[in-house]
Scaffold this active site. Sequence first.
Site, short mmCIF file in Angstrom:
data_model
loop_
_atom_site.label_atom_id
_atom_site.label_comp_id
_atom_site.label_asym_id
_atom_site.label_seq_id
_atom_site.Cartn_x
_atom_site.Cartn_y
_atom_site.Cartn_z
N THR A 102 46.35 17.54 108.07
CA THR A 102 46.39 16.57 106.99
C THR A 102 44.98 16.61 106.47
OG1 THR A 102 48.14 15.34 108.07
CG2 THR A 102 46.70 14.04 106.68
N GLY A 120 44.86 14.43 111.63
CA GLY A 120 44.93 14.46 113.09
C GLY A 120 46.24 13.96 113.66
N GLY A 121 47.32 13.89 112.85
CA GLY A 121 48.62 13.49 113.39
C GLY A 121 48.52 12.15 114.10
N ASP A 153 58.47 14.52 110.45
CA ASP A 153 57.89 13.22 110.81
C ASP A 153 58.96 12.14 111.00
OD1 ASP A 153 55.24 13.70 111.21
OD2 ASP A 153 54.57 13.07 109.24
N THR A 171 48.82 15.04 102.85
CA THR A 171 49.27 15.98 103.88
C THR A 171 50.43 16.86 103.43
OG1 THR A 171 50.00 16.11 106.18
CG2 THR A 171 50.89 14.31 104.90
N ASN A 186 51.90 17.94 106.28
CA ASN A 186 52.28 17.77 107.68
C ASN A 186 51.67 18.88 108.52
OD1 ASN A 186 53.28 16.52 109.88
ND2 ASN A 186 55.30 17.45 109.77
N SER A 226 54.55 7.65 108.95
CA SER A 226 53.29 8.41 108.98
C SER A 226 52.27 7.70 109.86
CB SER A 226 52.73 8.51 107.56
OG SER A 226 51.43 9.02 107.57
N1 GLY Z 1 52.18 14.21 108.74
C1 GLY Z 1 51.18 13.43 109.34
C2 GLY Z 1 51.34 11.98 109.04
O1 GLY Z 1 51.90 11.64 108.03
O2 GLY Z 1 50.91 11.17 109.82
#
Ligand code: GLY
Length: 580
Positions: free
Chosen positions: A391, A483-484, A433, A409, A411, A462
């Site tokens: 992201t 960083g997910g 997600d 992002t 993703n 998210s």
């Molecule tokens: N795809 C990462 C987020 O939306 O948190």
Amino acid sequence: MQQQSKKYTKMQKTIKFRFKAIGALFIAGSCLIGCVGHQLGKNNSGEYKNGMVVSANALASEVGIDILKKGGNAVDAAVAVQFALAVVHPNAGNIGGGGFMVYRSAKGEINSLDFREKAAGNANRDMYLDQAGNPIVDKSLYGQLAAGVPGSVAGMVEAHQKYGKLKWEELLAPAIRLAADGFKITARQAREFNGMKARFTKLNPLGTAMLKEAKWAEGDALVQKDLAHTLSLIQEKGRSGFYEGEVADSIVSEMKRGNGIISKEDLKNYKAVWRKPVTGMYRGYEITTMPPPSSGGIALIQLLKSVEPFPLGKWGYNTDSTVQLMVEAERRVYADRASHLGDPDFYPVPQAGLIENAYLKKRMSNFTWAKASTSAEISAGEIAPLEHEETTHFSIVDRDGNAVAITTTLNGSYGAGVVVHGAGFLLNNEMDDFSVKPGAPNMYGLVGGEANAIAPNKRMLSCMTPTIIAKDGKLFMVVGTPGGSTIITSVFQTIVNVIDFNQSMQAAVNAKKFHHQWLPDQIDVEDKALDSLTKVKLAAKGYKIVPRGAIGRVDAILKTKWGYYQGGADPRGDDTAIGW
Ligand code: GLY
């Protein structure tokens, strides 16, 4: 003697005069340097007075600062940076993805914009399951079916219409130039393109600008003619340049090539939504952050409030007590995230209750200093869906003090791996997600909640946490990161590093991070995040410590009490802070 003394006095006078002259010269010199410095807006500590842009790529940061120097405001610069990143940072910058913007005007007006992708109208909750009802590995990750309806272009149009000052065409121009003329790729990008070759080849049989016979090397030019054409259509026609006509036709043709389901209707109907930001106080600082469908803002406020009653500053940076407390807060907050958070247009998120002081106090009341809690005893069954770590975030402040934090992002790195043929941009794989199968392990062995189940036109949950902080009504910090699932904990730690441990913006960004997300029940730690004694003490209490690579890539701006901006550009990437 007298003569000698006269001579001595004369000598003293001469010396004094010379000193005065040198002093005057020195003062004049300093003044000159100071005045020039002031005009440039830079002080001796490398801080800037007139504004700043911090993004994942030097070329994009330059685009933003040029817009600010031309008299554009923070939103103008943000729009230009978003489009520039789609060209020069293709692994996460995008027009084929989505994101969130948090805004604070110089006068203190706050707002947030949701341009998150949506599931297509034809999506259904079982679309990634086999006949036995089990998730099919990779189906929600790669290829046309993994993509949600993109939101970034609609988001930028909305942001510009509401707050922009410069002409739309002007904001697109730098990105078009970078795409048409090409730019020199970084060493990191060369490595990534080479690493992606097999996937790009498989998913793009008709070719893409990022594919070539020879190996990519640092300094090679990436020219993206199709993307330049798409950006020109957006420049000329605004949102209809993307969601209708030629580009919409290309997206739908791309869907047909790979069993994707995004239709012309989905594209035409996509809307970015202004939402009331989530707000909360932490030690006298006013936090403004992103509401659902991001879990990030609520989780950040929960984390800050959970640790607020404790004297972190006295305990010290990353000591065993500090880490233990932060980890126990993270465990509980991520457990809440899994069951309570989803798209608020589809699921009644108990937003107010989750950030209530009394609730958080109760939530923290069942941990003991003597030993680690276990995630099984905190809550059973459901865990946060795995989020991918590519992201990108950028932070901008303009001359007047308006501030923008955008996290955006595709993703996964390079999203679904599919470049829309003829239109030159990557599709997101944001469908992953969602909880692919609520209540049962997904393709990673993880379980997600009903709140985040797939439904037509729903936004997937998210972690993105673009955040702006003020103190006594004045701007203090702009912060966010990719960083997910580690986004929330990285933003949390960066804020604590500055507020509790008095670190500079750059030091707080550089600081090694740690992360706990309830399940798996372990503390992920970057190399050197914890010293060996701290690790021994935590292990003795039953914490499992697991080393891992980089956590977060924070790009942030801090306003000092003297009114200058300090940049924090994360050295974990090619990130660059430019001020003026
Ligand atoms: N795809 C990462 C987020 O939306 O948190």
